[in-house]
Write an enzyme that holds these catalytic residues in place. Structure first.
Site, PDB file in Angstrom:
ATOM      1  N   SER A 135       0.860  -1.178   0.000  1.00  0.00           N
ATOM      2  CA  SER A 135       0.000   0.000   0.000  1.00  0.00           C
ATOM      3  C   SER A 135       0.900   1.233   0.000  1.00  0.00           C
ATOM      4  O   SER A 135       1.708   1.416   0.902  1.00  0.00           O
ATOM      5  CB  SER A 135      -0.874  -0.019   1.258  1.00  0.00           C
ATOM      6  OG  SER A 135      -1.662   1.141   1.344  1.00  0.00           O
ATOM      7  N   LYS A 161      -0.837  -0.850  -4.524  1.00  0.00           N
ATOM      8  CA  LYS A 161      -2.091  -0.138  -4.210  1.00  0.00           C
ATOM      9  C   LYS A 161      -1.739   1.308  -3.947  1.00  0.00           C
ATOM     10  O   LYS A 161      -0.870   1.605  -3.122  1.00  0.00           O
ATOM     11  CB  LYS A 161      -2.736  -0.789  -2.984  1.00  0.00           C
ATOM     12  CG  LYS A 161      -3.696   0.077  -2.176  1.00  0.00           C
ATOM     13  CD  LYS A 161      -4.458  -0.781  -1.180  1.00  0.00           C
ATOM     14  CE  LYS A 161      -4.692  -0.054   0.131  1.00  0.00           C
ATOM     15  NZ  LYS A 161      -5.392  -0.911   1.120  1.00  0.00           N
ATOM     16  N   LEU A 162      -2.407   2.213  -4.663  1.00  0.00           N
ATOM     17  CA  LEU A 162      -2.167   3.641  -4.476  1.00  0.00           C
ATOM     18  C   LEU A 162      -3.293   4.229  -3.651  1.00  0.00           C
ATOM     19  O   LEU A 162      -4.476   4.041  -3.956  1.00  0.00           O
ATOM     20  CB  LEU A 162      -2.133   4.368  -5.826  1.00  0.00           C
ATOM     21  CG  LEU A 162      -1.088   3.912  -6.854  1.00  0.00           C
ATOM     22  CD1 LEU A 162      -1.185   4.800  -8.105  1.00  0.00           C
ATOM     23  CD2 LEU A 162       0.320   3.963  -6.267  1.00  0.00           C
ATOM     24  N   LYS A 163      -2.935   4.949  -2.615  1.00  0.00           N
ATOM     25  CA  LYS A 163      -3.936   5.702  -1.866  1.00  0.00           C
ATOM     26  C   LYS A 163      -4.334   6.900  -2.713  1.00  0.00           C
ATOM     27  O   LYS A 163      -3.462   7.573  -3.296  1.00  0.00           O
ATOM     28  CB  LYS A 163      -3.344   6.177  -0.538  1.00  0.00           C
ATOM     29  CG  LYS A 163      -3.071   5.046   0.444  1.00  0.00           C
ATOM     30  CD  LYS A 163      -4.381   4.458   0.965  1.00  0.00           C
ATOM     31  CE  LYS A 163      -4.124   3.543   2.152  1.00  0.00           C
ATOM     32  NZ  LYS A 163      -5.398   3.016   2.706  1.00  0.00           N
ATOM     33  N   ASP A 189      -7.136   2.954  -3.374  1.00  0.00           N
ATOM     34  CA  ASP A 189      -7.897   2.950  -2.119  1.00  0.00           C
ATOM     35  C   ASP A 189      -8.198   4.389  -1.720  1.00  0.00           C
ATOM     36  O   ASP A 189      -7.284   5.176  -1.471  1.00  0.00           O
ATOM     37  CB  ASP A 189      -7.081   2.258  -1.018  1.00  0.00           C
ATOM     38  CG  ASP A 189      -7.857   2.122   0.293  1.00  0.00           C
ATOM     39  OD1 ASP A 189      -9.029   2.553   0.355  1.00  0.00           O
ATOM     40  OD2 ASP A 189      -7.278   1.574   1.265  1.00  0.00           O
ATOM     41  N   ASN A 191     -10.359   5.287   0.895  1.00  0.00           N
ATOM     42  CA  ASN A 191     -10.715   5.471   2.308  1.00  0.00           C
ATOM     43  C   ASN A 191     -11.861   6.471   2.487  1.00  0.00           C
ATOM     44  O   ASN A 191     -11.749   7.413   3.278  1.00  0.00           O
ATOM     45  CB  ASN A 191      -9.495   5.894   3.137  1.00  0.00           C
ATOM     46  CG  ASN A 191      -8.497   4.765   3.327  1.00  0.00           C
ATOM     47  OD1 ASN A 191      -7.395   4.807   2.782  1.00  0.00           O
ATOM     48  ND2 ASN A 191      -8.873   3.742   4.074  1.00  0.00           N
ATOM     49  N   GLU A 214     -10.961   0.589  -3.989  1.00  0.00           N
ATOM     50  CA  GLU A 214     -11.319   0.264  -2.606  1.00  0.00           C
ATOM     51  C   GLU A 214     -12.016   1.440  -1.932  1.00  0.00           C
ATOM     52  O   GLU A 214     -11.512   2.570  -1.955  1.00  0.00           O
ATOM     53  CB  GLU A 214     -10.023  -0.113  -1.864  1.00  0.00           C
ATOM     54  CG  GLU A 214     -10.204  -0.692  -0.479  1.00  0.00           C
ATOM     55  CD  GLU A 214      -8.838  -1.055   0.152  1.00  0.00           C
ATOM     56  OE1 GLU A 214      -7.845  -1.199  -0.592  1.00  0.00           O
ATOM     57  OE2 GLU A 214      -8.781  -1.172   1.382  1.00  0.00           O
ATOM     58  N   ASP A 239     -13.931  -2.019   2.131  1.00  0.00           N
ATOM     59  CA  ASP A 239     -13.062  -2.201   3.298  1.00  0.00           C
ATOM     60  C   ASP A 239     -13.871  -1.729   4.513  1.00  0.00           C
ATOM     61  O   ASP A 239     -14.549  -2.528   5.183  1.00  0.00           O
ATOM     62  CB  ASP A 239     -11.757  -1.395   3.087  1.00  0.00           C
ATOM     63  CG  ASP A 239     -10.835  -1.345   4.304  1.00  0.00           C
ATOM     64  OD1 ASP A 239     -11.199  -1.857   5.375  1.00  0.00           O
ATOM     65  OD2 ASP A 239      -9.729  -0.766   4.200  1.00  0.00           O
ATOM     66  N   LYS A 263     -10.057  -7.592   6.925  1.00  0.00           N
ATOM     67  CA  LYS A 263      -9.172  -7.237   8.040  1.00  0.00           C
ATOM     68  C   LYS A 263      -9.810  -7.820   9.282  1.00  0.00           C
ATOM     69  O   LYS A 263     -10.938  -7.454   9.639  1.00  0.00           O
ATOM     70  CB  LYS A 263      -9.063  -5.714   8.200  1.00  0.00           C
ATOM     71  CG  LYS A 263      -8.339  -4.994   7.072  1.00  0.00           C
ATOM     72  CD  LYS A 263      -8.326  -3.496   7.321  1.00  0.00           C
ATOM     73  CE  LYS A 263      -7.667  -2.747   6.166  1.00  0.00           C
ATOM     74  NZ  LYS A 263      -7.878  -1.290   6.265  1.00  0.00           N
ATOM     75  N   GLY A 291      -4.425  -4.637   5.623  1.00  0.00           N
ATOM     76  CA  GLY A 291      -3.447  -4.450   6.683  1.00  0.00           C
ATOM     77  C   GLY A 291      -3.709  -3.154   7.419  1.00  0.00           C
ATOM     78  O   GLY A 291      -4.428  -2.277   6.940  1.00  0.00           O
TER      79      GLY A 291
HETATM   80  O1  OSB Z   1      -7.508   1.391   4.165  1.00  0.00           O
HETATM   81  O2  OSB Z   1      -6.324  -0.325   3.916  1.00  0.00           O
HETATM   82  C1  OSB Z   1      -6.531   0.747   4.476  1.00  0.00           C
HETATM   83  C2  OSB Z   1      -3.613   1.552   6.786  1.00  0.00           C
HETATM   84  C3  OSB Z   1      -4.272   2.109   7.851  1.00  0.00           C
HETATM   85  C4  OSB Z   1      -5.636   2.264   7.800  1.00  0.00           C
HETATM   86  C5  OSB Z   1      -6.347   1.838   6.667  1.00  0.00           C
HETATM   87  C6  OSB Z   1      -5.680   1.255   5.601  1.00  0.00           C
HETATM   88  C7  OSB Z   1      -4.287   1.152   5.651  1.00  0.00           C
HETATM   89  C8  OSB Z   1      -3.476   0.648   4.552  1.00  0.00           C
HETATM   90  C9  OSB Z   1      -2.151   0.059   4.906  1.00  0.00           C
HETATM   91  O3  OSB Z   1      -3.786   0.750   3.388  1.00  0.00           O
HETATM   92  C10 OSB Z   1      -2.128  -1.396   4.722  1.00  0.00           C
HETATM   93  C11 OSB Z   1      -0.885  -2.029   5.290  1.00  0.00           C
HETATM   94  O4  OSB Z   1      -0.841  -2.341   6.481  1.00  0.00           O
HETATM   95  O5  OSB Z   1       0.031  -2.268   4.512  1.00  0.00           O
HETATM   96 MG    MG Z   2      -8.599   0.356   2.719  1.00  0.00          MG
END
Ligand code: OSB
Ligand code: MG
Length: 377
Positions: A135, A161-163, A189, A191, A214, A239, A263, A291
Site C-alpha cells: 500500500s 495499491k495507491l492511496k 484505495d 478510504n 477500494e 473495506d 481485516k 493491513g
Molecule cells: O484502508 O487499507 C486501508 C492503513 C491504515 C488504515 C487503513 C488502511 C491502511 C493501509 C495500509 O492501506 C495497509 C498495510 O498495512 O500495509
Molecule cells: Mg482500505
C-alpha cells in the site's frame, strides 16, 4: 483454559517514512499489544486501532478502556475459555471489534501454542506462502511517488495499491501506468474520500485497467456503492463498510462490492474473518487480506489468514521493512514477492522483548483482583 491476567502494552514505533491516506498522515504507529496469561501459557495479540478515530470509530484509548473496564471481568469469570469462545463471552458488548479481535488473538495464541498447532493450520490455510502487495501512501509529488513505486517493484512486490483522494487520483494512476506499464497489478484505495456525485470523475479511472477501487464512498453507503458500481467498469472492493460476515453477505447481495478486503480487526477477530472468507468464497467473490501497519505479531496472523483458499488476490501483506526499521519479532521478508506462512505453534513468531522495551510507552496489568465487575447502569 482459564484467563489469569491481561497485560496491555502500548508501544510507539517509528515508521520508515510518513504514511499518508485520505484521512491524514502518520509517522509512527501507536499500538496496543495484549499479553494474555492463561492456565495453559502465554499468548499475544495486537490491536489494530489507531490513536484517533479516523479510519473507524475505534481508537487506542477506547480500546484500552473497554478491555480493562468491560471485557476483562467476564473473560476472567469464564471457566472454559478458548479462542473460539471469546467472541461469545464478549457478544453482549456492541462494537469495539478491534479490541475484541486483539483479545481473541491473544487467547487463541495461548491455546494453539499449548496445543502445538499453528494459526494457519487452525484456520485452514492451504498455502505455505502468500503473494505480497504493498500500500503506497499519498506522496508530496508525482516524481516521489514514481520513485517509491519503482523501489517496491524492484523489491519484488507483486501488486501496487495507491492511496487516492480528490486532487490525487487520475494523475498519479496515469503516471504509474505510463512509467511501469499495463502489466503491473494496480489498484486504488480512497478510504471514503468521495461521494456518489464524483461517479463521473471516478469513471475516468476505468481506462487504467485497475484490479479494483477500494472504498470510494462512506462506510454506510452500501446502496450508493451499488449505484457507483453500475457506472464503473473498475470493480468496487469494500473495506470500511464490512464489519461482519453479515455485512459482507448484504453488500454482495446488493451489488455494492465484487471483491472484499478482509481485516480481522475490523470484523472483530480472525474467526469472524474466516466467516467473511467463507461467505465470499461461496458467492464466488474474491477476497484479499488488508493491513493496518501491523507489527510482526499481527502480520503473522494476517499471513496465516491470507493462506486460506479464497484469498485469490495479493494482500497488503508486505514485509516488515515496508513500515519498520525494527520490528518486534523476527522481520517478515520478501521471498520472490511472497511472505512465508509461519508454521510454529500459535502465531509462530516470538516477541523480541528488547525491541518491545525500546518502544514501550506504558504498561497496564489487569487481573481478577483489579478488573471492575459488571458495569451496566
Ligand atoms: O484502508 O487499507 C486501508 C492503513 C491504515 C488504515 C487503513 C488502511 C491502511 C493501509 C495500509 O492501506 C495497509 C498495510 O498495512 O500495509
Ligand atoms: Mg482500505
Amino acid at each position: 483454559m482459564k484467563l489469569l491476567g491481561l497485560d496491555l502494552l502500548t508501544l510507539a514505533i517509528p515508521l520508515v517514512s510518513p504514511f499518508e491516506t485520505s484521512f491524514g498522515s502518520q509517522s509512527s504507529r501507536h499500538v496496543i499489544l495484549i499479553r494474555a496469561e492463561t492456565s495453559v501459557g502465554i499468548g499475544w495479540g495486537e490491536c489494530v486501532a489507531m490513536s484517533s478515530p479516523v479510519y473507524s470509530s475505534e481508537f487506542n484509548a477506547a480500546a484500552e478502556l473497554v478491555i480493562a473496564d468491560h471485557f476483562a471481568h467476564p473473560l476472567f469469570a469464564a471457566e472454559n475459555l478458548s479462542g473460539g469462545t471469546v467472541g461469545h463471552v464478549l457478544e453482549p458488548f456492541k462494537g469495539h471489534r478491534m479490541a475484541k479481535a486483539a483479545v481473541e488473538l491473544a487467547v487463541l495464541d495461548a491455546e494453539l501454542r499449548a496445543a502445538q498447532m499453528s494459526l494457519g493450520t487452525y484456520l485452514g490455510a492451504t498455502k505455505d506462502r502468500v503473494p505480497a502487495g504493498v500500500s503506497v501512501g499519498i506522496m508530496p509529488s508525482i516524481p516521489e511517488l514514481l520513485a517509491a513505486v519503482g523501489g517496491y517493484l524492484e523489491q519484488g512486490y507483486l501488486r501496487i495499491k495507491l492511496k487516492i483522494k480528490p486532487g490525487w487520483d487520475i494523475e498519479p494512476v496515469r503516471a504509474v501506468r505510463e512509467a511501469f506499464g499495463d502489466e503491473v497489478l494496480l489498484q486504488v484505495d480512497a478510504n471514503t474520500a468521495y461521494s456518489l456525485r464524483d461517479a463521473g470523475h471516478l469513471a475516468r479511472l476505468d481506462e487504467f485497467g485497475l484490479l479494483l477501487m477500494e472504498q470510494p464512498l462512506q462506510d454506510e453507503d452500501l446502496t450508493e456503492h451499488a449505484k457507483l458500481a453500475a457506472r464503473l467498469t473498475t470493480p468496487i472492493c469494500l473495506d470500511e463498510s464490512i464489519e461482519s460476515a453479515k455485512d459482507a453477505s448484504d453488500a454482495i447481495a446488493l451489488g455494492a462490492t465484487s471483491v472484499v478486503n478482509i481485516k480481522a480487526g475490523r470484523v472483530g477477530g480472525y474467526l469472524e474473518a474466516r466467516r467473511v472468507h467463507d461467505i465470499c468464497r461461496a458467492a464466488g467473490v474474491p477476497v484479499w487480506c488488508g493491513g493496518m501497519l501491523e507489527t510482526g505479531l499481527g502480520r503473522a496472523a494476517n499471513v496465516a489468514l491470507a493462506a486460506l483458499p479464497g484469498f485469490t488476490l495479493p494482500g497488503d501483506t508486505s514485509a516488515s521493512a515496508r513500515f519498520y526499521h525494527q520490528d518486534i519479532t523476527a522481520p517478515f521478508v520478501l521471498e520472490d514477492g511472497h511472505l512465508r506462512v509461519p508454521t510454529g505453534p500459535g502465531l509462530g513468531v516470538e516477541v523480541d522483548e528488547d525491541a518491545v522495551a525500546s518502544f514501550l510507552v506504558s504498561r497496564r496489568r489487569i487481573d481478577p483482583t483489579n478488573a471492575p465487575g459488571p458495569v451496566i447502569a
